[in-house]
Scaffold this motif. Structure first.
Motif, short mmCIF file in Angstrom:
data_model
loop_
_atom_site.label_atom_id
_atom_site.label_comp_id
_atom_site.label_asym_id
_atom_site.label_seq_id
_atom_site.Cartn_x
_atom_site.Cartn_y
_atom_site.Cartn_z
N MET A 109 -26.62 -6.01 10.54
CA MET A 109 -26.59 -5.60 9.48
C MET A 109 -28.29 -6.44 8.92
O MET A 109 -27.71 -7.49 7.90
CB MET A 109 -24.75 -6.48 8.64
CG MET A 109 -24.32 -5.87 9.12
SD MET A 109 -22.58 -6.95 7.58
CE MET A 109 -23.30 -5.39 6.35
N ILE A 744 -17.21 -11.41 8.55
CA ILE A 744 -18.99 -11.62 8.28
C ILE A 744 -19.24 -13.19 6.62
O ILE A 744 -18.00 -12.85 5.78
CB ILE A 744 -19.20 -10.12 7.51
CG1 ILE A 744 -19.09 -9.05 7.85
CG2 ILE A 744 -20.24 -10.56 6.84
CD1 ILE A 744 -18.93 -7.59 8.30
N LEU A 746 -21.03 -13.52 4.35
CA LEU A 746 -22.28 -13.69 2.69
C LEU A 746 -22.28 -14.23 1.71
O LEU A 746 -22.11 -14.79 1.56
CB LEU A 746 -21.44 -12.96 1.88
CG LEU A 746 -22.51 -11.89 1.21
CD1 LEU A 746 -23.24 -10.77 1.73
CD2 LEU A 746 -21.37 -10.41 0.38
N LYS A 808 -18.06 -2.35 6.97
CA LYS A 808 -19.90 -2.49 7.36
C LYS A 808 -20.22 -1.50 6.16
O LYS A 808 -20.80 -1.99 4.70
CB LYS A 808 -20.13 -2.34 8.80
CG LYS A 808 -20.34 -3.77 8.97
CD LYS A 808 -21.10 -3.44 10.43
CE LYS A 808 -20.31 -5.17 11.38
NZ LYS A 808 -21.19 -4.84 12.13
N LYS A 812 -22.39 -2.09 2.44
CA LYS A 812 -23.67 -1.49 2.15
C LYS A 812 -23.29 -1.35 0.74
O LYS A 812 -24.53 -1.46 0.47
CB LYS A 812 -23.89 -1.00 3.45
CG LYS A 812 -24.69 -1.60 4.55
CD LYS A 812 -26.42 -2.71 3.73
CE LYS A 812 -26.73 -3.25 5.61
NZ LYS A 812 -27.42 -3.82 5.01
N GLU A 815 -23.18 -3.57 -1.67
CA GLU A 815 -25.12 -3.94 -1.68
C GLU A 815 -25.88 -3.31 -2.81
O GLU A 815 -26.50 -3.49 -3.66
CB GLU A 815 -25.54 -4.47 -0.47
CG GLU A 815 -27.19 -5.16 -0.23
CD GLU A 815 -27.77 -5.21 1.46
OE1 GLU A 815 -27.02 -4.85 1.80
OE2 GLU A 815 -28.70 -5.53 0.97
N TYR A 831 -26.52 -12.04 5.25
CA TYR A 831 -25.06 -11.53 5.81
C TYR A 831 -25.43 -12.16 7.45
O TYR A 831 -26.08 -12.63 7.86
CB TYR A 831 -24.85 -9.79 6.54
CG TYR A 831 -24.85 -8.85 5.47
CD1 TYR A 831 -23.95 -9.24 4.18
CD2 TYR A 831 -26.00 -8.34 4.72
CE1 TYR A 831 -23.50 -8.49 3.59
CE2 TYR A 831 -25.55 -7.44 3.85
CZ TYR A 831 -24.91 -7.17 3.28
OH TYR A 831 -24.89 -6.46 2.10
N VAL A 833 -22.75 -11.47 10.50
CA VAL A 833 -21.89 -11.42 11.20
C VAL A 833 -21.53 -11.83 12.16
O VAL A 833 -22.17 -12.41 13.26
CB VAL A 833 -21.64 -10.18 11.43
CG1 VAL A 833 -21.17 -9.31 12.41
CG2 VAL A 833 -22.71 -9.12 10.37
#
Ligand code: ADP
Ligand code: ZN
Ligand code: ZN
Length: 836
Positions: A109, A744, A746, A808, A812, A815, A831, A833
């Motif tokens: 990502m 993941i 963040l 994902k 996104k 985001e 990110y 992952v």
């Protein structure tokens, strides 16, 4: 078709083709999209994907970008600018590399530009804001410089640094990236990022008579003409003499000697066009000859069996895991496979977690493969990296086998025939910062697959991930359960220090058992290693009156005490100050400086065993470039009896004379709040224990702990990898952690505490709308402020049966909504992952 933007007249276009040509490039920046520039028809015909081009970007910056695709569709959102210049004759990056880099960007990502930035040696990626510095120590052959190069070289003698713009002014043109590239490659100039030790590339300069004077007549005329310059005639005569007797060309310095004249005279002849100068480059990284044949290695039965299993797995195109106990002789098996690969005329990649610690392995491979082995590492100088890059790209013999840390994955392999990932369980295979936050082992599996090349992961203590992949049939398994040469596994004993501490029967950090064992080993003339975990033993300065410990003003951590230069330093941001003699809070002089754990151990040892020679290997003692190597070879040569070390001593070292390994305290590791703490502890303890008794006599390992009944310690003591694996797998299943789920992490970062909090809450609740209970947090990390940024984490768990790529995409999308909220502009998203 769009109107012509560059004033070309379309009437001239006889064959009626559209004249707009466009080039999509990847800028080495965290941009979501490719950028499009206009190019001429000739440029369009010349440019191939993977070549570098200099392009303007932003208000007035110039970057080195990589050509991606030539096409004829004008961008609709903006007016394309012209490129400045093409920097390469051919592609620097091949099609499989592109594919692999795109996978890395997508999976982890991040942007393709961020992958490019990590993948290419810095010397390939100049930009207009790069500061250029003089290379002070370098020997520069001024004759080797072109006019422009010389101007810049001179200017650099007078200033401490120049911007690309200033260099443009000096040579009076705008377009100077190619020039600066040459200066950096010739070692005349350095980039700001490259302040470590620098070398000048080794170009050896030769001369020959210019072809115009090859005939006898011409030559006579020339000598006559030069009659008034006897020194020059002398040089020419010396050259003829050389030609009469020698087959090989003469170097400039050779000619200087031969003729007894000066460089200036030779330069005058070159300037007149009488002599032609040319260069032959000699690689700095020449490794010398192989001294042994791989056919000389005779594998034992276990090794033969493992090798057979591996070859069989390779034939079925399966990634293979070699699980071999410490000192089972995995390296010899790798060497046989490397030989197979070379016999097929292919290239091999041998990945290691940390190059600094592996001079032993490099020496072992070089003994067999000599100068067909190259070493690649991001801490190497730019020239070394560029050399290896080019050697791999040209499939040269000297880079048949590349040993490297994780960034070696990105080299331009043409015909990859084998990948070995040694010590595959090591967490340093995961890049933490900056993006791409990739795992080199996993990215290597993908790379091998793209090349159709076999891949072998090796470890004495495989990661739970890899064993899980074996369990579900994704990887094949080969095992070696016995040490080479019928050497016994070390005896591992747990020493309960709870009792001893309570009864005040410890001597410093040492139990009676450990002291006795040390005395015995020293008495027998053997060596020993003492391991002190790095965690929880950072040295700090504490006021014994008020308890104050100096803190970093930018980060949420205590400053670390550095004894060698009497400084307090922040390990996150580099903030530092001189050690104070009075407490900053209460003013009293009652400061207590506790050194590193290892340092305290060393001091105690010197007290208890004044005759013993004690060495130390930790962050403090391994600063210089070859410091590791010096300590390791000092210990190998028995210049020390005891080596006290941190994590560093666990890394695959093969010492012959170590009878005892002592682990000072196993608990700080076990209690670390992380779902992987137990797996890591098992791996680390087993690896350290594995340094003991690698020759005939059975080695002894003493593990001091407050919890001798702890499951993991029991498993270490009974060498029960299988038990550890099953138990960990159960736990991870229960709590939804890898390898049974994907995670993941963040991280939201920003200067404004409240904004970071608000943004994290917004983010978490938006994620929860879509992903529900898979989302944990937001939470403050253990260190909640770094480099003046406040941090907050959100953890996303993706169950094994859910689609990772769909999740994902969902993230996104959120985001993009997040980016549209203007008050969160100052908050950045990171990110990670497969965060480990
Ligand atoms: P590992 O990497 O599995 O811990 P090594 O490859 O370091 O083990 O092997 C341990 C020791 O045994 C090394 O000193 C190595 O040279 C030696 N050894 C292993 N296999 C052979 C072999 N087939 N012939 C000779 N020596 C061997
Ligand atoms: Zn105080
Ligand atoms: Zn700091």
């Amino acid at each position: 078709m769009k109107p012509q933007e560059r004033g070309r007249v379309s009437k001239d276009n006889m064959n009626n083709e559209p004249m707009d040509h466009f080039l999509d490039v990847v800028l080495p920046l965290p941009l979501e999209r490719l950028f499009t520039y206009t190019i001429s028809a000739q440029e369009a015909a010349f440019i191939r994907p993977g070549m570098r081009v200099a392009v303007p970007f932003g208000k007035s910056k110039i970057y080195t970008a990589l050509a991606h695709r030539v096409h004829q569709n004008s961008p609709t959102a903006y007016q394309a600018k012209e490129i400045y210049q093409i920097l390469d004759e051919g592609p620097l990056v091949g099609p499989i590399q592109w594919q692999h880099w795109q996978w890395v960007a997508k999976y982890y990502m991040c942007s393709l530009g961020e992958v490019v930035r990590t993948a290419l040696p810095g010397a390939f990626l100049l930009e207009s804001e790069t500061m250029i510095l003089p290379n002070k120590g370098a020997q520069i052959d001024e004759m080797a410089l072109g006019d422009d190069e010389f101007l810049v070289y001179e200017a650099l003698q007078r200033s401490s640094s120049l911007t690309i713009g200033e260099i443009g002014e000096i040579v009076d043109r705008k377009n100077v990236l190619a020039l600066v590239h040459r200066l950096v490659q010739k070692g005349v100039a350095l980039q700001r990022e490259e302040l470590q030790e620098q070398y000048k590339p080794k170009l050896v300069r030769y001369v020959k008579l210019a072809p115009a004077y090859d005939g006898e007549e011409q030559l006579e005329a020339l000598l006559q003409e030069l009659g008034r310059a006897p020194k020059q005639v002398q040089v020419l005569l010396s050259l003829f003499q050389w030609r009469a007797t020698q087959k090989k060309p003469i170097t400039i310095s050779g000619l200087e000697k031969q003729s007894g004249s000066s460089r200036a005279v030779i330069k005058a002849l070159i300037d007149k066009g009488v002599l032609d100068e040319f260069q032959i480059r000699q690689d700095r990284v020449d490794q010398g000859e192989a001294s042994r044949e791989t056919t000389g290695i005779v594998l034992n039965g276990h090794q033969e069996k493992a090798l057979g299993d591996i070859r069989e797995g390779f034939a079925q195109a399966r990634p293979m895991l070699l699980q071999g106990v410490t000192s089972s002789g995995k390296t010899e098996v790798y060497i046989k496979l490397l030989q197979d690969c070379l016999d097929q005329g292919k290239q091999a990649l041998y990945l290691l977690p940390e190059i600094a610690l592996t001079s032993q392995l490099i020496n072992r491979l070089q003994a067999y493969f000599g100068n067909r082995v190259s070493v690649y590492h991001s801490r190497y100088s730019i020239h070394e990296r560029v050399e290896v890059w080019n050697n791999v790209m040209e499939s040269r013999d000297k880079a048949r086998i590349v040993i490297g840390a994780r960034s070696a994955l990105f080299l331009p392999f043409k015909e990859l025939g084998l990948v070995v990932v040694d010590e595959e369980h090591e967490s340093s295979y995961k890049q933490f910062d900056p993006a791409p936050r990739y795992h080199a082992r996993d990215a290597a599996v993908v790379l091998a697959n793209l090349h159709g090349a076999p891949i072998l992961l090796g470890s004495a203590t495989p990661s739970v991930e890899s064993s899980y992949n074996v369990q579900r049939g994704k990887y094949g398994l080969a095992r070696m359960d016995e040490r080479y040469g019928a050497v016994k596994m070390p005896e591992i004993l747990l020493v309960d220090i709870k009792e001893a501490s309570r009864k005040k029967r410890m001597k410093g950090h040492f139990s009676h058992q450990l002291i006795e064992a040390i005395a015995q080993i020293l008495g027998e003339g053997e060596q020993l290693i003492l391991f002190q975990n790095r965690r929880g033993f950072a040295p700090v300065v504490e006021c014994t009156s008020c308890g104050h410990v100096p803190q970093c003003p930018n980060c949420d951590v205590s400053l670390t005490y550095h004894r060698h230069n009497q400084q307090l330093r922040c390990h996150y941001c580099g903030h530092h100050m001189a050690l104070q003699h009075h407490c900053l809070a209460c003013g009293s002089p009652t400061l207590d400086t506790k050194g590193l754990g290892t340092q305290q151990i060393q001091e105690e040892l010197e007290q208890f065993f004044p005759q013993a020679r004690v060495g130390r290997m930790d962050l403090d003692t391994t600063r210089g470039k070859y410091a590791h190597e010096r300590i390791i070879s000092g210990f190998e040569n028995h210049e020390m009896d005891i080596l006290v070390g941190t994590q560093m001593v666990t890394k695959g070292l093969d010492f012959r004379n170590v009878g005892l390994v002592g682990i000072m305290n196993a608990d700080s590791m076990l209690n670390f709040p992380d779902y992987r703490a137990h797996e890591r502890s098992f791996q680390m303890l087993t690896q350290v224990a594995g340094r003991a008794g690698r020759t005939k006599k059975r080695g002894l390992v003493l593990i001091q702990t407050y919890n001798p009944d702890h499951k993991i310690l029991q498993q270490v003591a009974s060498n029960d990898y299988g038990g550890m694996f099953l138990e960990q797998l159960q736990e991870r299943e229960q709590f939804g952690y890898p390898p049974l789920a994907k995670i993941i992490k963040l991280t939201l970062k920003g200067r404004d505490f409240n904004m970071v909090n608000q943004a994290s809450d917004w983010m978490a609740s938006s994620l929860k709308n879509v992903l529900r209970h898979q989302v944990l947090g937001p939470e403050y990390p253990p260190v909640a402020r770094i480099r003046r940024d406040y941090l907050k984490n959100i953890l996303i768990k993706i169950p094994g049966n859910a689609s990772l790529s769909q999740t994902k995409n969902g993230i996104k999308r959120i985001e993009r909504s997040f980016d549209a909220i203007s008050k969160y502009k100052s908050v950045r998203l990171v990110y990670n992952v497969d965060h480990i």
